[in-house]
Design a protein around this motif. Structure first.
Motif, short mmCIF file in Angstrom:
data_model
loop_
_atom_site.label_atom_id
_atom_site.label_comp_id
_atom_site.label_asym_id
_atom_site.label_seq_id
_atom_site.Cartn_x
_atom_site.Cartn_y
_atom_site.Cartn_z
N GLY A 1 -37.42 -35.62 38.34
CA GLY A 1 -36.63 -34.85 37.86
C GLY A 1 -35.41 -35.39 37.40
O GLY A 1 -34.98 -35.55 36.25
N LEU A 2 -34.93 -36.28 38.18
CA LEU A 2 -33.77 -37.26 37.89
C LEU A 2 -33.77 -38.09 36.63
O LEU A 2 -33.04 -38.31 35.66
CB LEU A 2 -33.16 -37.98 39.04
CG LEU A 2 -32.34 -39.00 38.98
CD1 LEU A 2 -30.87 -38.06 38.79
CD2 LEU A 2 -31.75 -39.51 40.22
N LEU A 3 -35.08 -38.68 36.63
CA LEU A 3 -35.23 -39.65 35.67
C LEU A 3 -35.50 -38.92 34.16
O LEU A 3 -34.97 -39.22 33.42
CB LEU A 3 -36.61 -40.34 36.03
CG LEU A 3 -37.14 -41.26 34.94
CD1 LEU A 3 -36.20 -42.31 34.68
CD2 LEU A 3 -38.74 -41.80 35.24
N LEU B 1 -21.85 -36.25 30.07
CA LEU B 1 -23.05 -35.83 29.45
C LEU B 1 -24.27 -35.99 30.10
O LEU B 1 -25.20 -35.43 30.56
CB LEU B 1 -23.02 -36.13 28.22
CG LEU B 1 -22.15 -35.07 27.14
CD1 LEU B 1 -22.25 -35.63 25.64
CD2 LEU B 1 -22.63 -33.61 27.10
N ILE B 2 -24.40 -37.44 30.44
CA ILE B 2 -25.78 -37.92 31.23
C ILE B 2 -25.70 -37.31 32.58
O ILE B 2 -26.60 -37.15 33.00
CB ILE B 2 -25.80 -39.45 31.10
CG1 ILE B 2 -25.70 -40.00 29.67
CG2 ILE B 2 -26.83 -40.05 31.95
CD1 ILE B 2 -25.76 -41.56 29.60
N ALA B 3 -24.44 -37.32 33.23
CA ALA B 3 -24.58 -36.78 34.54
C ALA B 3 -24.84 -35.34 34.56
O ALA B 3 -25.65 -35.16 35.64
CB ALA B 3 -23.09 -37.03 35.17
N VAL B 4 -24.29 -34.66 33.56
CA VAL B 4 -24.79 -33.22 33.63
C VAL B 4 -26.06 -32.89 33.24
O VAL B 4 -26.98 -32.18 34.20
CB VAL B 4 -23.87 -32.44 32.65
CG1 VAL B 4 -24.50 -31.15 32.27
CG2 VAL B 4 -22.48 -32.50 33.05
N TYR B 5 -26.94 -33.93 32.32
CA TYR B 5 -28.29 -33.69 32.40
C TYR B 5 -29.22 -34.16 33.71
O TYR B 5 -30.23 -33.77 33.78
CB TYR B 5 -28.85 -34.35 30.98
CG TYR B 5 -28.52 -33.54 29.66
CD1 TYR B 5 -29.31 -32.41 29.43
CD2 TYR B 5 -27.32 -33.77 28.84
CE1 TYR B 5 -29.21 -31.46 28.40
CE2 TYR B 5 -26.77 -32.82 28.06
CZ TYR B 5 -28.08 -31.77 27.63
OH TYR B 5 -27.61 -30.97 26.40
N ALA B 6 -28.53 -35.26 34.35
CA ALA B 6 -29.36 -35.66 35.31
C ALA B 6 -29.20 -34.53 36.40
O ALA B 6 -30.05 -34.35 37.23
CB ALA B 6 -28.38 -36.71 35.66
#
Length: 344
Positions: free
Chosen positions: A123-125, A233-238
């Motif tokens: 999921g994280l990936l 943004l990357i952190a939020v989608y992660a």
């Protein structure tokens, strides 16, 4: 000195007008939430009158358990919408995580923790991949995650051959997650409550949360203020990918096996509808977890009521679509934006 003495008076007059205007008060201090509370009460009373078993404690727990997975996805959907994005692939992500958790569980000799760790890792990936595509590929979030909706659904079907995988109800950990209770409440509901509290505190009381609101409100101003928008943004989608994986694990625990599509189909629409109904502005910069949670309860109560009454399940999709349109119309009216195609 003149400017100094007259400005507080003007501010005081503005504050007084706000206090005198009940609509302004409701908009500032929870008008959206009050509307949701009223709608929820109406649904409960209506179906309670139509069916004497609807308002029983057992049925309320059924509603809560069924709404948990949607609630988890709606909470993180709210975060990404506040940040100015959108994720249409959350349901497919949950499906991938569900299959991976069951397959890893079986492959590791019925080790629940290996299965859950594998699901969270995947999921994280996936979440990071979505963020990278959106940020560095410069792809619109709606298009990127729409592609993800199809791709991750296909991935879940490929690795599972389109069939439910494993059997986890012979494991105490999965049984506890799916059917256990703490202080009279299902464990799944506790997980949703703790997630809501954690995300609410993050958004309202940390610099990270304030920066997320700033990015969604005005990304240009946020960039000039020194906020690293790409990183956020990357952190939020992660975060979305991680919580979607948790939802997938709970789906596995609840159904007893890894589900590539059954159980996760349509979750993205429910999550977006709940976030929009809860007050998350689709243009970004506005929203809260409290409203989203109330909207999840409303959707769960409505869906259960229609089921109890024996109404065709297809009407549930009609109701969800109608509620999403209503939520967006209300947002547009409140924002004062010009209607498309109509004169100002």
């Amino acid at each position: 000195m003149t400017a100094t003495t007259t400005r507080p008076a003007a501010d005081s007059g503005a504050d007084q007008r706000k206090r005198q205007n009940p609509l302004t008060f409701l908009a500032t201090f929870g008008g959206q939430n009050l509307s949701l509370v009223g709608a929820l009460a109406l649904v409960l009373v209506l179906f309670g009158v139509l069916n004497e078993n609807y308002l029983t404690l057992d049925n309320m727990q059924v509603i809560a358990e069924a709404a948990t997975i949607t609630g988890l996805l709606a909470v993180v959907q709210t975060v990404v919408i506040i940040c100015g994005g959108l994720d249409i692939s959350v349901g497919s992500q949950a499906g991938v995580a569900s299959v991976v958790s069951a397959m890893a569980f079986t492959g590791a000799g019925s080790n629940a923790f290996v299965g859950m760790a594998a699901a969270v890792g995947v999921g994280l990936l996936i979440g990071v991949l979505n963020g990278v595509i959106i940020v560095y590929g410069r792809v619109n979030p709606t298009i990127a995650t729409l592609a993800g909706l199809a791709a991750y659904k296909g991935l879940a079907q490929l690795i599972s051959n389109g069939r439910a995988q494993g059997y986890v109800l012979n494991n105490d950990v999965f049984v506890f997650l799916g059917r256990g209770k703490i202080a009279g409440l299902p464990v799944m509901v506790w997980i949703l409550i703790l997630t809501c509290v954690a995300v609410h505190l993050l958004l309202k009381y940390t610099d990270i949360g304030r920066n997320i609101y700033a990015i969604g409100g005005n990304d240009t101003a946020a960039r000039l203020a020194g906020i690293n928008i790409n990183k956020y943004l990357i952190a939020v989608y992660a975060l979305i990918g991680t919580v979607a994986a948790v939802a997938g694990i709970l789906l596995t625990a609840r159904t007893g096996s890894g589900q590539p599509t059954s159980g996760s189909e349509g979750l993205e629409l429910k999550a977006i509808t709940a976030a929009a109904l809860g007050g998350a502005a689709l243009r970004g910069g506005k929203g809260g977890i409290g409203g989203t949670l109330l909207a999840v309860a409303l959707l769960g109560a409505l869906e259960n009521g229609l089921t109890v009454q024996g109404i065709n399940s297809f009407w549930q999709n009609v109701a969800q679509g109608a509620l999403l349109v209503i939520a967006v119309v209300i947002q547009q009216r409140r924002s004062g934006e010009r209607a498309v195609g109509l004169p100002t």
